[in-house]
Design a protein around this motif. Structure first.
Motif, PDB file in Angstrom:
ATOM      1  N   HIS A 451      15.200  -0.678   4.833  1.00 58.43           N
ATOM      2  CA  HIS A 451      14.332   0.104   5.873  1.00 58.43           C
ATOM      3  C   HIS A 451      13.236   0.914   5.312  1.00 58.43           C
ATOM      4  O   HIS A 451      12.484   1.316   6.163  1.00 58.43           O
ATOM      5  N   ASN A 452      13.209   1.108   4.190  1.00 62.33           N
ATOM      6  CA  ASN A 452      11.975   1.798   3.215  1.00 62.33           C
ATOM      7  C   ASN A 452      10.960   1.146   3.233  1.00 62.33           C
ATOM      8  O   ASN A 452      10.882  -0.068   2.331  1.00 62.33           O
ATOM      9  N   VAL A 453       9.750   1.285   3.967  1.00 61.69           N
ATOM     10  CA  VAL A 453       8.334   0.430   3.727  1.00 61.69           C
ATOM     11  C   VAL A 453       7.832   0.705   2.350  1.00 61.69           C
ATOM     12  O   VAL A 453       6.705  -0.122   2.185  1.00 61.69           O
ATOM     13  N   THR A 454       8.276   1.411   1.639  1.00 60.87           N
ATOM     14  CA  THR A 454       7.805   1.696  -0.036  1.00 60.87           C
ATOM     15  C   THR A 454       9.081   1.511  -0.682  1.00 60.87           C
ATOM     16  O   THR A 454       9.413   2.479  -1.240  1.00 60.87           O
ATOM     17  N   GLU A 455       9.646   0.311  -0.783  1.00 60.38           N
ATOM     18  CA  GLU A 455      10.994   0.076  -1.092  1.00 60.38           C
ATOM     19  C   GLU A 455      10.809   0.173  -2.510  1.00 60.38           C
ATOM     20  O   GLU A 455      11.785   0.671  -3.363  1.00 60.38           O
ATOM     21  N   ASP A 456       9.809  -0.154  -3.359  1.00 57.04           N
ATOM     22  CA  ASP A 456       9.627  -0.272  -4.884  1.00 57.04           C
ATOM     23  C   ASP A 456       9.844   1.359  -5.376  1.00 57.04           C
ATOM     24  O   ASP A 456      10.455   1.549  -6.339  1.00 57.04           O
ATOM     25  N   ARG A 494       1.243   3.026   4.938  1.00 56.09           N
ATOM     26  CA  ARG A 494       2.508   2.527   4.834  1.00 56.09           C
ATOM     27  C   ARG A 494       2.980   2.808   3.583  1.00 56.09           C
ATOM     28  O   ARG A 494       4.097   3.316   3.437  1.00 56.09           O
ATOM     29  N   TRP A 495       2.050   2.839   2.427  1.00 56.37           N
ATOM     30  CA  TRP A 495       2.760   3.380   1.170  1.00 56.37           C
ATOM     31  C   TRP A 495       3.203   5.029   1.143  1.00 56.37           C
ATOM     32  O   TRP A 495       4.092   5.463   0.665  1.00 56.37           O
ATOM     33  N   LEU A 496       2.077   5.651   1.931  1.00 54.99           N
ATOM     34  CA  LEU A 496       2.240   7.034   2.034  1.00 54.99           C
ATOM     35  C   LEU A 496       3.599   7.470   2.898  1.00 54.99           C
ATOM     36  O   LEU A 496       4.428   8.394   2.762  1.00 54.99           O
ATOM     37  N   LYS A 497       3.772   6.766   3.880  1.00 60.55           N
ATOM     38  CA  LYS A 497       5.036   6.751   4.828  1.00 60.55           C
ATOM     39  C   LYS A 497       5.989   6.611   4.145  1.00 60.55           C
ATOM     40  O   LYS A 497       7.233   7.231   4.141  1.00 60.55           O
ATOM     41  N   GLY A 498       6.093   5.650   3.049  1.00 59.12           N
ATOM     42  CA  GLY A 498       7.256   5.568   2.257  1.00 59.12           C
ATOM     43  C   GLY A 498       7.545   6.451   1.254  1.00 59.12           C
ATOM     44  O   GLY A 498       8.735   6.667   0.914  1.00 59.12           O
TER      45      GLY A 498
END
Length: 642
Positions: A451-456, A494-498
């Motif tokens: 569910h995490n859009v910055t899973e890395d 997307r990265w910042l939201k993650g």
């Protein structure tokens, strides 16, 4: 020579007859005793294939030499080198082991039997329990030579068994057809609930956010000066911390580690699986296959999984039009309400054959020697080094001004900041590609949070929380720089939201996080996530101080002492010098020869990040799990295909 037999044509007499040819241990006090397969004397599979004229003597000698060197499966070597067709190979497998060759796609297997073993285990080990006939269960395997080691577990869960043979591709297809829904559920929920963001929004956070916003608005109405002063103080303090971290990273990164000499000689190379998650990438599929084909690693030990969503017919059709080598295969992820890259990777993980798991993006052009470097580094390091992160760069740095700025930003991050953070002993947020993991650790941690859009970045922190380390590896993967303004803002949001989600998840229990990371890594986590996010969101507060040198009035000019204003000026200058130095030094470590004057234009590049942060904050409330997909292949370069 036998054709595949439908499962439905098996009768009790057939099962009993085959069972008599296989000396099965009876269930009793010692169900785990050695199970002996029906090997016909000293005859090997290779000799069987040779006598039947299915492979040439030269091919057999070459395959056996590779098997001796790599300790792999002979069948995998024969298929990866295209020495034999899969259908012919499994027909000979059945004849050699004196068992039935089955087609599990004709009649579906019994899902209840699959559940006894677990669909994920069946995928991982190439096993498929099919049907029961009396007290005996037929179990198909893609690797009959390894059936003995599974026998204790199989008899414990299924009782008396009889072995059959089926191609690995058909076992996978039958398992997905029978238990695709449960595998998707597992892919979406592999990470422990306490370390996942999947419950975000279900605990009534809307009311606290509303109350916080109301309090802030009330404070602005009652005392705007105090609020402005507080925001300015917080912004300046976080700027100081971020600048200090970058400066420390620069100092430590300048001291390169000593050369370790020649790479080690590894007696038994491991199998490496690499997953590439694709979505709406029909135009880039041919180039991706060409780039991956340049990887310099034994083909029988390389396992490339092209992971595609079930609804993405564009990419699947493009891949099917290509002549995929045997060591590349397409994995179709069943449709579901959640469509994210980590969900796709979690789903495909159980189909990987390797003990090392890698991740690439669709537009990647990795260095040919990259896999060998990964294997060498893991061999040199202890088990605590669970992840290796490669260096990312771009093959279109001169497309336009935005691509130049993106190239400079990536250079500073991957060649200066991250290496410096590693030397400082801090937890590293991972990049989304050129990642390699020890499979056992990846499975232990539940792989990626679907569910995490910055899973890395999230996975990098979870690795550190559980006592594992990530190291930077000096190997470069080139990508396509996102150099269109609106797609750039969408990607960065997307990265910042993650990052926001990752910080919120791991700060649920600050005391536990402190104990797991320790003081140094806990402080680094705060600076990297909280302070960085604050800098993006509150950037206009810092920009407002440009009014002073321009001779324009500033709301805080009269409220701040002269000494404090001078200290802030020194901090602003130190920040600029630090950023310029990091970028300049990083660009000298790249093959790009751009004028240093381009570094000065980064002042106009970073404001785009502030716009992205507001989009990210809004989506944290409205669409927390929405994956704003980045489109690739618009500014590809012929250089990346050389």
């Amino acid at each position: 020579m036998s054709e595949p037999i439908p499962v439905s044509s098996w009768h009790l007499d057939d099962v009993s007859a085959v069972a008599q040819s296989q000396p099965l241990p009876r269930p009793g006090p010692d169900p785990g005793r050695q199970f002996r397969l029906p090997v016909p004397g000293a005859k090997t599979l290779g000799v069987t294939l040779l006598r039947e004229g299915l492979i040439s003597p030269h091919a057999l000698v070459q395959a056996l030499a590779l098997q001796k060197r790599h300790h792999g499966r002979l069948a995998d070597i024969l298929l990866s080198r295209q020495f034999i067709d899969e259908t012919l190979l499994y027909r000979s497998h059945a004849k050699h082991w004196k068992v039935r060759l089955l087609d599990p796609l004709v009649t579906p297997p019994d899902p209840r039997l699959i559940d006894r073993l677990g669909a994920a285990l069946c995928l991982r080990e190439g096993l498929l329990p099919l049907r029961r006939a009396g007290r005996i269960t037929v179990v198909a395997t893609a690797h009959p030579e390894e059936f003995s080691k599974h026998h204790p577990m199989l008899t414990e869960k299924l009782g008396a068994i009889v072995m059959a043979v089926a191609p690995a591709s058909k076992i996978e297809a039958a398992l997905l057809k029978a238990r695709g829904a449960s595998l998707i559920h597992l892919a979406q929920n592999r990470v422990a609930r306490s370390e996942s963001c999947r419950d975000w929004g279900r605990n009534g956070f809307a009311l606290p956010l509303f109350l916080m916003a109301s309090v802030l608005m009330l404070a602005l109405w009652l005392s705007p000066g105090a609020v402005a002063t507080g925001l300015a103080a917080w912004t300046v303090m976080t700027l100081l911390l971020v600048t200090g971290l970058r400066a420390a990273a620069i100092v430590t990164a300048l001291h390169r580690p000593p050369d370790r000499g020649e790479p080690p000689t590894i007696a038994r190379l491991p199998t490496v699986s690499v997953m590439v998650a694709l979505f709406n990438e029909g135009n880039i599929a041919p180039r991706l296959i060409a780039r991956l084909s340049r990887l310099d690693y034994p083909r029988d030990l390389l396992d490339i999984l092209l992971v595609v969503e079930e609804t993405d017919s564009v990419t699947r059709d493009a891949l099917h039009r290509q002549n995929l080598p045997p060591w590349m295969r397409i994995v179709v992820v069943p449709d579901g309400p959640l469509k994210t890259k980590p969900r796709a990777l979690n789903f495909a993980l159980d189909m990987c054959r390797g003990s090392i798991i890698g991740v690439y993006d669709a537009e990647d052009a990795p260095e040919p020697a990259q896999i060998r470097k990964v294997v060498d580094r893991f061999y040199q390091r202890g088990a605590d080094v669970a992840c290796l992160q490669g260096v990312l760069d771009f093959y279109n740095p001169r497309t336009n001004w935005l691509s130049r700025c993106f190239t400079m930003e990536y250079a500073a991050w991957f060649r200066i900041i991250l290496p410096g953070m590693q030397r400082l002993g801090l937890a590293l947020p991972l990049g989304g590609t050129t990642l390699f993991f020890r499979r056992a650790v990846l499975e232990e941690l539940g792989a990626w949070d679907a569910h995490n859009v910055t899973e890395d970045a999230d996975l990098g922190i979870r690795l550190a929380r559980h006592g594992y380390r990530t190291e930077l590896l000096e190997t470069v993967t080139e990508e396509e720089a996102n150099c269109r303004a609106l797609p750039w803002v969408k990607q960065r949001s997307r990265w910042l939201k993650g990052y926001m989600m990752t910080y919120a998840v791991h700060m649920r229990q600050p005391g536990l996080l402190w104990r797991q990371l320790g003081p140094r890594q806990f402080a680094g986590f705060q600076v990297l996530f909280l302070c960085t996010l604050s800098q993006f969101l509150l950037a206009p507060v810092l920009w407002s101080f440009w009014l002073l040198p321009l001779g324009l009035p500033h709301p805080l000019a009269s409220a701040l002492p002269d000494g404090l204003m001078f200290a802030m000026l020194v901090l602003f200058l130190a920040t600029e010098v630090t950023n310029l130095a990091a970028t300049y030094l990083a660009m000298r470590r790249t093959p790009h020869r751009m004028s240093p004057l381009w570094i000065l234009t980064l002042h106009f590049y970073f404001p785009l990040g502030a716009l992205a942060s507001y989009k990210a904050a809004w989506e944290m409330v409205t669409r927390p799990f929405y994956w704003d997909k980045t489109s690739h292949g618009h500014f590809d370069s012929a250089r990346a295909d050389l």
